[in-house]
Design a protein around this motif. Sequence first.
Motif, PDB file in Angstrom:
ATOM      1  N   GLU A 196       0.563  -1.142   0.069  1.00  0.00           N
ATOM      2  CA  GLU A 196       0.211   0.007   0.071  1.00  0.00           C
ATOM      3  C   GLU A 196       0.747   1.209  -0.028  1.00  0.00           C
ATOM      4  N   ARG A 197       2.063   1.192   0.849  1.00  0.00           N
ATOM      5  CA  ARG A 197       3.034   2.445   0.818  1.00  0.00           C
ATOM      6  C   ARG A 197       3.389   2.651  -0.544  1.00  0.00           C
ATOM      7  N   ASN A 198       3.752   1.741  -1.326  1.00  0.00           N
ATOM      8  CA  ASN A 198       4.359   1.719  -2.450  1.00  0.00           C
ATOM      9  C   ASN A 198       3.353   1.643  -3.696  1.00  0.00           C
ATOM     10  N   ARG A 199       2.102   1.986  -3.249  1.00  0.00           N
ATOM     11  CA  ARG A 199       0.951   2.465  -4.436  1.00  0.00           C
ATOM     12  C   ARG A 199       0.506   1.259  -5.324  1.00  0.00           C
ATOM     13  N   VAL A 200       0.641   0.089  -4.653  1.00  0.00           N
ATOM     14  CA  VAL A 200       0.179  -1.294  -5.473  1.00  0.00           C
ATOM     15  C   VAL A 200      -0.423  -1.951  -4.373  1.00  0.00           C
ATOM     16  N   PRO A 201      -1.600  -1.590  -3.702  1.00  0.00           N
ATOM     17  CA  PRO A 201      -2.162  -2.072  -2.592  1.00  0.00           C
ATOM     18  C   PRO A 201      -2.942  -3.494  -3.139  1.00  0.00           C
ATOM     19  N   ASP A 202      -3.447  -3.525  -4.307  1.00  0.00           N
ATOM     20  CA  ASP A 202      -4.095  -4.799  -4.665  1.00  0.00           C
ATOM     21  C   ASP A 202      -3.315  -5.722  -5.472  1.00  0.00           C
ATOM     22  N   MET A 203      -1.767  -5.678  -5.299  1.00  0.00           N
ATOM     23  CA  MET A 203      -1.167  -6.794  -6.132  1.00  0.00           C
ATOM     24  C   MET A 203      -1.133  -8.024  -5.373  1.00  0.00           C
ATOM     25  N   PRO A 204      -1.420  -8.998  -6.056  1.00  0.00           N
ATOM     26  CA  PRO A 204      -1.361 -10.388  -5.527  1.00  0.00           C
ATOM     27  C   PRO A 204       0.041 -10.593  -4.932  1.00  0.00           C
ATOM     28  N   ILE A 205      -0.268 -11.589  -3.799  1.00  0.00           N
ATOM     29  CA  ILE A 205       0.806 -11.969  -3.069  1.00  0.00           C
ATOM     30  C   ILE A 205       1.033 -13.602  -3.238  1.00  0.00           C
ATOM     31  N   TRP A 206       2.323 -13.916  -4.052  1.00  0.00           N
ATOM     32  CA  TRP A 206       2.464 -15.433  -4.055  1.00  0.00           C
ATOM     33  C   TRP A 206       3.754 -15.540  -2.986  1.00  0.00           C
ATOM     34  N   LEU A 207       3.791 -16.841  -2.313  1.00  0.00           N
ATOM     35  CA  LEU A 207       4.578 -17.206  -1.486  1.00  0.00           C
ATOM     36  C   LEU A 207       5.414 -18.468  -2.287  1.00  0.00           C
ATOM     37  N   THR A 208       6.402 -18.222  -3.112  1.00  0.00           N
ATOM     38  CA  THR A 208       7.052 -19.423  -3.573  1.00  0.00           C
ATOM     39  C   THR A 208       7.960 -20.233  -2.857  1.00  0.00           C
ATOM     40  N   GLU A 209       8.100 -19.838  -1.878  1.00  0.00           N
ATOM     41  CA  GLU A 209       8.674 -20.773  -0.862  1.00  0.00           C
ATOM     42  C   GLU A 209       8.071 -20.781   0.522  1.00  0.00           C
ATOM     43  N   THR A 210       7.474 -21.777   1.015  1.00  0.00           N
ATOM     44  CA  THR A 210       7.096 -21.903   2.491  1.00  0.00           C
ATOM     45  C   THR A 210       7.478 -23.200   3.137  1.00  0.00           C
ATOM     46  N   GLY A 211       7.894 -23.343   4.261  1.00  0.00           N
ATOM     47  CA  GLY A 211       8.071 -24.577   4.969  1.00  0.00           C
ATOM     48  C   GLY A 211       8.090 -24.407   6.440  1.00  0.00           C
ATOM     49  N   THR A 212       8.635 -25.420   6.954  1.00  0.00           N
ATOM     50  CA  THR A 212       8.425 -25.414   8.555  1.00  0.00           C
ATOM     51  C   THR A 212       9.719 -25.859   9.081  1.00  0.00           C
ATOM     52  N   ASN A 213      10.195 -25.372  10.384  1.00  0.00           N
ATOM     53  CA  ASN A 213      11.534 -25.762  10.948  1.00  0.00           C
ATOM     54  C   ASN A 213      10.869 -26.758  12.231  1.00  0.00           C
ATOM     55  N   ALA A 214       9.732 -26.926  12.476  1.00  0.00           N
ATOM     56  CA  ALA A 214       9.150 -27.341  13.489  1.00  0.00           C
ATOM     57  C   ALA A 214       9.615 -28.888  13.643  1.00  0.00           C
ATOM     58  N   PRO A 215       9.770 -29.670  12.581  1.00  0.00           N
ATOM     59  CA  PRO A 215      10.608 -30.814  13.036  1.00  0.00           C
ATOM     60  C   PRO A 215      11.994 -30.779  13.555  1.00  0.00           C
ATOM     61  N   GLY A 216      12.714 -29.701  13.523  1.00  0.00           N
ATOM     62  CA  GLY A 216      14.199 -29.714  13.842  1.00  0.00           C
ATOM     63  C   GLY A 216      15.081 -30.489  12.938  1.00  0.00           C
ATOM     64  N   MET A 217      16.297 -30.528  13.389  1.00  0.00           N
ATOM     65  CA  MET A 217      17.402 -31.334  12.602  1.00  0.00           C
ATOM     66  C   MET A 217      16.799 -32.881  12.407  1.00  0.00           C
ATOM     67  N   ALA A 218      17.371 -33.421  11.453  1.00  0.00           N
ATOM     68  CA  ALA A 218      16.839 -35.105  11.328  1.00  0.00           C
ATOM     69  C   ALA A 218      17.894 -35.565  12.067  1.00  0.00           C
ATOM     70  N   THR A 219      17.060 -36.748  12.870  1.00  0.00           N
ATOM     71  CA  THR A 219      17.497 -37.424  13.862  1.00  0.00           C
ATOM     72  C   THR A 219      18.148 -38.681  13.336  1.00  0.00           C
ATOM     73  N   GLU A 220      17.830 -39.366  12.064  1.00  0.00           N
ATOM     74  CA  GLU A 220      18.222 -40.721  11.957  1.00  0.00           C
ATOM     75  C   GLU A 220      19.012 -40.601  10.785  1.00  0.00           C
ATOM     76  N   GLN A 221      20.113 -41.593  10.809  1.00  0.00           N
ATOM     77  CA  GLN A 221      20.985 -41.849   9.805  1.00  0.00           C
ATOM     78  C   GLN A 221      20.544 -42.427   8.448  1.00  0.00           C
ATOM     79  N   SER A 222      20.620 -41.738   7.324  1.00  0.00           N
ATOM     80  CA  SER A 222      20.237 -42.090   6.067  1.00  0.00           C
ATOM     81  C   SER A 222      21.042 -43.261   5.591  1.00  0.00           C
TER      82      SER A 222
END
Length: 313
Positions: A196-222
Amino acid sequence: GRPHNVRFPKNGFKLISEAARRSGVAWVRDRLTWRDMQPTLNEFRNCQYIPNGWLLGETGIKIANTYHDAPKWARRNSKDLPDDLRGTYRFAEKVAKAAKGCTEAWEFWNEEDAGFTVESAWDYAACLKAASLGFQKGNPKARILNGSFCKYPLRNYTQTVMDNDAAFYFDTFNFHTYDPIRNYPTIIVGLRKFLERNRVPDMPIWLTETGTNAPGMATEQSYYPKLKRYSHTQEIVVAEFIPKSQVIFQNLGVERNFFFVLSPYNEGAKDWGLLRKDYTAAAGYFAFANMVAELGKARILGELQLGDDVKAY
């Protein structure tokens, strides 16, 4: 393919494309490398990127694509970003034309506000403009996105890009986040205020990467050398996250949200893929496919108030 991947040594692109098709997904995001496709000024090679794109395109899946890693000939006086703007324009035109019909959205660069470039915001804006004009010439119907910003609160860098008239050269605002779900409203409201501050208030938003860190680091040996993998419990955490994340972002007005990532992808002790290294499917893949089957054509109406300990939509 990787010969030392003893459980799946062959090329996996056809299998990944089929997994994408079976999931019911409408779009995927991909990334290509400029220096692979155009190592010298007068070369242009499809490499694996264009043929693999058409594997998806032939199933009806559309692609949002980005690229980085400029070849040396295009950055004679810079480290990361190209300084040859004419070359930037011409490559964008060629690649958009070659992938027209399957790749219908284009970004220039990736996370330029973080670790993918050391050049200034105005240098990035100049490159984005050149690439945007090239994309439009190669595929006039393509959606054009900024290279994904990924730092929130937004940095001065991001505002400076917009101060250089970048918003006239893309039609969709692109962002990445791995923040906890509780932060989503703050982030999306903040992005809306920024637009809105940049005069494009209606521009669509795409999130081209989302993910989660909730599982933490992998725990088992591959079985794969020097890599860890998620335990069953960690895979279930990812599966739980996917529908929550998608529904909440949609309710906040995000037009498109790309979960990271379908393909097998391990970073040492971080295990991101919905397909494992042996190309079997983790729990998150089935959560995603069932979500698409149940909600893929539904229109979200809003949030239901069912009590303080319940989130319902």
